[in-house]
Design a protein around this motif. Structure first.
Motif, PDB file in Angstrom:
ATOM      1  N   LEU A 292     -79.129 -56.230  21.576  1.00 36.90           N
ATOM      2  CA  LEU A 292     -80.135 -55.369  21.793  1.00 36.90           C
ATOM      3  C   LEU A 292     -81.411 -55.726  22.199  1.00 36.90           C
ATOM      4  CD1 LEU A 292     -79.537 -53.164  18.188  1.00 36.90           C
ATOM      5  CD2 LEU A 292     -78.909 -52.399  20.576  1.00 36.90           C
ATOM      6  N   GLU A 293     -81.843 -56.854  21.842  1.00 35.78           N
ATOM      7  CA  GLU A 293     -82.964 -57.580  22.227  1.00 35.78           C
ATOM      8  C   GLU A 293     -82.813 -57.528  23.734  1.00 35.78           C
ATOM      9  OE1 GLU A 293     -85.882 -61.569  21.936  1.00 35.78           O
ATOM     10  OE2 GLU A 293     -84.222 -61.244  20.579  1.00 35.78           O
ATOM     11  N   MET A 294     -81.945 -58.173  24.229  1.00 35.56           N
ATOM     12  CA  MET A 294     -81.752 -58.512  25.761  1.00 35.56           C
ATOM     13  C   MET A 294     -81.545 -57.096  26.383  1.00 35.56           C
ATOM     14  SD  MET A 294     -78.442 -60.156  27.778  1.00 35.56           S
ATOM     15  CE  MET A 294     -78.912 -61.972  27.362  1.00 35.56           C
ATOM     16  N   THR A 295     -80.868 -56.195  26.286  1.00 36.45           N
ATOM     17  CA  THR A 295     -81.084 -54.719  26.799  1.00 36.45           C
ATOM     18  C   THR A 295     -82.304 -54.266  26.821  1.00 36.45           C
ATOM     19  OG1 THR A 295     -79.971 -53.902  24.911  1.00 36.45           O
ATOM     20  CG2 THR A 295     -78.598 -54.539  26.752  1.00 36.45           C
ATOM     21  N   ASP A 296     -83.278 -54.476  25.776  1.00 37.11           N
ATOM     22  CA  ASP A 296     -84.482 -53.848  25.623  1.00 37.11           C
ATOM     23  C   ASP A 296     -85.424 -54.787  26.428  1.00 37.11           C
ATOM     24  OD1 ASP A 296     -86.550 -52.169  24.277  1.00 37.11           O
ATOM     25  OD2 ASP A 296     -87.107 -53.930  23.340  1.00 37.11           O
ATOM     26  N   ARG A 297     -85.511 -56.006  26.524  1.00 32.63           N
ATOM     27  CA  ARG A 297     -86.370 -56.643  27.158  1.00 32.63           C
ATOM     28  C   ARG A 297     -86.224 -57.138  28.566  1.00 32.63           C
ATOM     29  NH1 ARG A 297     -87.591 -61.979  23.729  1.00 32.63           N
ATOM     30  NH2 ARG A 297     -88.942 -62.259  25.700  1.00 32.63           N
ATOM     31  N   PHE A 298     -84.762 -57.183  28.959  1.00 32.65           N
ATOM     32  CA  PHE A 298     -84.479 -57.770  30.166  1.00 32.65           C
ATOM     33  C   PHE A 298     -83.114 -56.894  30.821  1.00 32.65           C
ATOM     34  CE2 PHE A 298     -85.077 -61.314  27.485  1.00 32.65           C
ATOM     35  CZ  PHE A 298     -86.473 -61.711  28.100  1.00 32.65           C
ATOM     36  N   ALA A 299     -83.557 -55.576  30.523  1.00 36.73           N
ATOM     37  CA  ALA A 299     -82.639 -54.439  31.135  1.00 36.73           C
ATOM     38  C   ALA A 299     -82.007 -54.638  32.659  1.00 36.73           C
ATOM     39  CB  ALA A 299     -82.830 -53.068  30.777  1.00 36.73           C
ATOM     40  N   GLY A 300     -82.881 -54.925  33.304  1.00 35.20           N
ATOM     41  CA  GLY A 300     -82.639 -55.143  34.824  1.00 35.20           C
ATOM     42  C   GLY A 300     -81.867 -56.469  35.263  1.00 35.20           C
ATOM     43  N   THR A 301     -81.449 -57.209  34.244  1.00 32.77           N
ATOM     44  CA  THR A 301     -80.791 -58.416  34.756  1.00 32.77           C
ATOM     45  C   THR A 301     -79.478 -58.273  34.564  1.00 32.77           C
ATOM     46  OG1 THR A 301     -80.967 -59.568  32.578  1.00 32.77           O
ATOM     47  CG2 THR A 301     -82.928 -59.924  34.002  1.00 32.77           C
ATOM     48  N   THR A 302     -78.658 -59.235  35.439  1.00 32.96           N
ATOM     49  CA  THR A 302     -77.170 -59.064  35.354  1.00 32.96           C
ATOM     50  C   THR A 302     -76.682 -59.590  33.857  1.00 32.96           C
ATOM     51  OG1 THR A 302     -76.978 -59.612  37.594  1.00 32.96           O
ATOM     52  CG2 THR A 302     -75.002 -59.961  36.309  1.00 32.96           C
ATOM     53  N   PHE A 303     -77.572 -60.658  33.423  1.00 31.98           N
ATOM     54  CA  PHE A 303     -77.247 -61.212  32.124  1.00 31.98           C
ATOM     55  C   PHE A 303     -76.987 -60.315  31.013  1.00 31.98           C
ATOM     56  CE2 PHE A 303     -78.959 -65.187  34.042  1.00 31.98           C
ATOM     57  CZ  PHE A 303     -77.942 -66.093  33.807  1.00 31.98           C
ATOM     58  N   ALA A 304     -78.153 -59.113  30.886  1.00 34.36           N
ATOM     59  CA  ALA A 304     -78.123 -58.187  30.181  1.00 34.36           C
ATOM     60  C   ALA A 304     -76.722 -57.321  29.961  1.00 34.36           C
ATOM     61  CB  ALA A 304     -79.138 -57.109  30.400  1.00 34.36           C
ATOM     62  N   ALA A 305     -76.302 -56.955  31.322  1.00 35.82           N
ATOM     63  CA  ALA A 305     -75.041 -56.225  31.232  1.00 35.82           C
ATOM     64  C   ALA A 305     -73.766 -57.156  30.733  1.00 35.82           C
ATOM     65  CB  ALA A 305     -74.740 -55.776  32.791  1.00 35.82           C
ATOM     66  N   GLN A 306     -73.716 -58.511  31.176  1.00 40.35           N
ATOM     67  CA  GLN A 306     -72.652 -59.421  30.814  1.00 40.35           C
ATOM     68  C   GLN A 306     -72.749 -59.630  29.453  1.00 40.35           C
ATOM     69  OE1 GLN A 306     -73.613 -62.677  33.315  1.00 40.35           O
ATOM     70  NE2 GLN A 306     -72.173 -62.206  34.898  1.00 40.35           N
ATOM     71  N   GLY A 307     -74.024 -59.733  28.662  1.00 42.09           N
ATOM     72  CA  GLY A 307     -74.148 -59.781  27.216  1.00 42.09           C
ATOM     73  C   GLY A 307     -73.716 -58.691  26.472  1.00 42.09           C
ATOM     74  N   ALA A 308     -73.798 -57.559  27.188  1.00 38.34           N
ATOM     75  CA  ALA A 308     -73.601 -56.422  26.286  1.00 38.34           C
ATOM     76  C   ALA A 308     -71.964 -56.152  26.433  1.00 38.34           C
ATOM     77  CB  ALA A 308     -74.130 -54.987  27.061  1.00 38.34           C
ATOM     78  N   LEU A 309     -71.326 -56.574  27.627  1.00 38.09           N
ATOM     79  CA  LEU A 309     -69.915 -56.606  27.667  1.00 38.09           C
ATOM     80  C   LEU A 309     -69.331 -57.552  26.674  1.00 38.09           C
ATOM     81  CD1 LEU A 309     -69.131 -56.496  31.488  1.00 38.09           C
ATOM     82  CD2 LEU A 309     -68.440 -54.703  29.829  1.00 38.09           C
ATOM     83  N   LEU A 310     -69.952 -58.870  26.588  1.00 35.56           N
ATOM     84  CA  LEU A 310     -69.561 -59.680  25.441  1.00 35.56           C
ATOM     85  C   LEU A 310     -69.634 -59.136  24.152  1.00 35.56           C
ATOM     86  CD1 LEU A 310     -68.274 -62.375  24.980  1.00 35.56           C
ATOM     87  CD2 LEU A 310     -70.602 -63.269  25.321  1.00 35.56           C
ATOM     88  N   ALA A 311     -70.700 -58.542  23.828  1.00 34.06           N
ATOM     89  CA  ALA A 311     -71.205 -58.198  22.625  1.00 34.06           C
ATOM     90  C   ALA A 311     -70.125 -56.878  22.130  1.00 34.06           C
ATOM     91  CB  ALA A 311     -72.506 -57.365  22.767  1.00 34.06           C
ATOM     92  N   GLY A 312     -69.869 -55.926  23.271  1.00 38.14           N
ATOM     93  CA  GLY A 312     -68.681 -55.039  23.063  1.00 38.14           C
ATOM     94  C   GLY A 312     -67.499 -55.652  22.570  1.00 38.14           C
ATOM     95  N   LYS A 313     -67.047 -56.488  23.279  1.00 42.57           N
ATOM     96  CA  LYS A 313     -65.597 -57.149  23.109  1.00 42.57           C
ATOM     97  C   LYS A 313     -65.609 -57.750  21.629  1.00 42.57           C
ATOM     98  CE  LYS A 313     -62.642 -60.971  24.548  1.00 42.57           C
ATOM     99  NZ  LYS A 313     -62.728 -61.625  23.594  1.00 42.57           N
ATOM    100  N   THR A 314     -66.636 -58.635  21.212  1.00 40.46           N
ATOM    101  CA  THR A 314     -66.749 -59.122  20.082  1.00 40.46           C
ATOM    102  C   THR A 314     -67.017 -58.157  18.885  1.00 40.46           C
ATOM    103  OG1 THR A 314     -67.669 -61.166  21.076  1.00 40.46           O
ATOM    104  CG2 THR A 314     -67.735 -61.187  18.794  1.00 40.46           C
ATOM    105  N   LEU A 315     -67.799 -57.204  18.870  1.00 42.39           N
ATOM    106  CA  LEU A 315     -67.942 -56.210  17.872  1.00 42.39           C
ATOM    107  C   LEU A 315     -66.797 -55.472  17.671  1.00 42.39           C
ATOM    108  CD1 LEU A 315     -71.344 -54.940  19.016  1.00 42.39           C
ATOM    109  CD2 LEU A 315     -70.826 -56.302  17.071  1.00 42.39           C
ATOM    110  N   TYR A 316     -65.921 -55.129  18.787  1.00 43.34           N
ATOM    111  CA  TYR A 316     -64.764 -54.485  18.426  1.00 43.34           C
ATOM    112  C   TYR A 316     -63.677 -55.219  17.632  1.00 43.34           C
ATOM    113  CZ  TYR A 316     -59.982 -52.628  19.543  1.00 43.34           C
ATOM    114  OH  TYR A 316     -58.808 -52.180  19.374  1.00 43.34           O
ATOM    115  N   GLU A 317     -63.713 -56.513  18.237  1.00 41.44           N
ATOM    116  CA  GLU A 317     -62.733 -57.516  17.379  1.00 41.44           C
ATOM    117  C   GLU A 317     -63.311 -57.755  16.074  1.00 41.44           C
ATOM    118  OE1 GLU A 317     -62.980 -61.118  19.921  1.00 41.44           O
ATOM    119  OE2 GLU A 317     -61.683 -60.131  21.568  1.00 41.44           O
ATOM    120  N   SER A 318     -64.381 -57.416  15.437  1.00 39.93           N
ATOM    121  CA  SER A 318     -64.829 -57.617  14.231  1.00 39.93           C
ATOM    122  C   SER A 318     -64.945 -56.470  13.507  1.00 39.93           C
ATOM    123  CB  SER A 318     -66.383 -57.911  14.148  1.00 39.93           C
ATOM    124  OG  SER A 318     -66.647 -59.201  14.929  1.00 39.93           O
TER     125      SER A 318
END
Length: 224
Positions: free
Chosen positions: A79-105
């Motif tokens: 959430l911090e990444m998508t708020d502060r660095f939304a325009g970076t590829t890292f933000a999208a990749q981080g959100a994808l990884l977060a989505g995967k891990t949150l689902y598994e949790s």
């Protein structure tokens, strides 16, 4: 001779003064604009590098949290990444990884929120496509079949069209619409390259529906 040279120099000096009086302000403003642009460009590049470095650090934090299965920390970091660095590829990749891990949790709502952000906000169309495919899978799991098909209607890069067809096949199969499922799986199988490992999975799905992939023709349009 010296006097003649002095007069000539004086004339040149007068010409320079006249030229500067007429064009000096314009030249000054042009130089200010040029050097200002250079400073702005250098400043922009520095800012971009700084943003990328900070986003990279947050992405690494998400990775560490994922390895530790710390869902709460993952959610805060992404959430911090998508708020502060939304325009970076890292933000999208981080959100994808977060989505995967949150689902598994077991945090399905959090996973859906992360994937939705990528599907709508990521600057990379390939990452958007991955997010939509995963969202459609969540929709199938929750039996929101119409929503899954709607999610897959959004145009994707050509390389993802076979995967979208395969996912539509999953939707129809879950609905008990075997003929529609066969059509989508066949389209996916034809569009996937012969050396693509995923094609083998689609082949297994077709076999479960009584279709021998070896009898299928060549490449075909992926239908929606």
């Amino acid at each position: 001779m010296a006097k003649h040279l002095d007069l000539e120099e004086q004339e040149q000096l007068d010409q320079i003064k006249h030229f500067w009086a007429q064009y000096g302000n314009l030249i000054t403003w042009v130089l200010i604009a040029v050097f200002g642009s250079m400073a702005a460009w250098n400043g922009w590049n520095y800012w971009q590098r700084s943003q990328a470095a900070k986003a990279s650090a947050l992405y690494e934090e998400i990775e560490r949290a994922a390895l530790a299965s710390d869902a709460d920390k993952i959610q805060r970091a992404y959430l911090e990444m998508t708020d502060r660095f939304a325009g970076t590829t890292f933000a999208a990749q981080g959100a994808l990884l977060a989505g995967k891990t949150l689902y598994e949790s077991g945090k399905v709502d959090g996973a859906r929120a992360a994937l939705t952000w990528v599907s709508e906000k990521a600057s990379d169309t390939s990452l958007q496509a991955i997010a939509r495919l995963r969202l459609a899978a969540l929709d199938v799991e929750s039996k929101a079949f119409d929503q899954a098909l709607k999610t897959l209607e959004t145009p994707m890069p050509k390389s993802f069209e076979p995967l979208a067809a395969d996912r539509r096949g999953d939707v129809f199969l879950a609905q008990g619409k075997t003929e529609e499922a066969k059509t989508q799986y066949q389209a996916a199988w034809r569009a996937l390259g012969a050396q693509t490992e995923y094609r083998q999975l689609v082949e297994v799905k077709l076999a479960s529906l009584g279709v021998d992939a070896s009898t299928l023709g060549g490449a075909a349009e992926v239908t929606r």
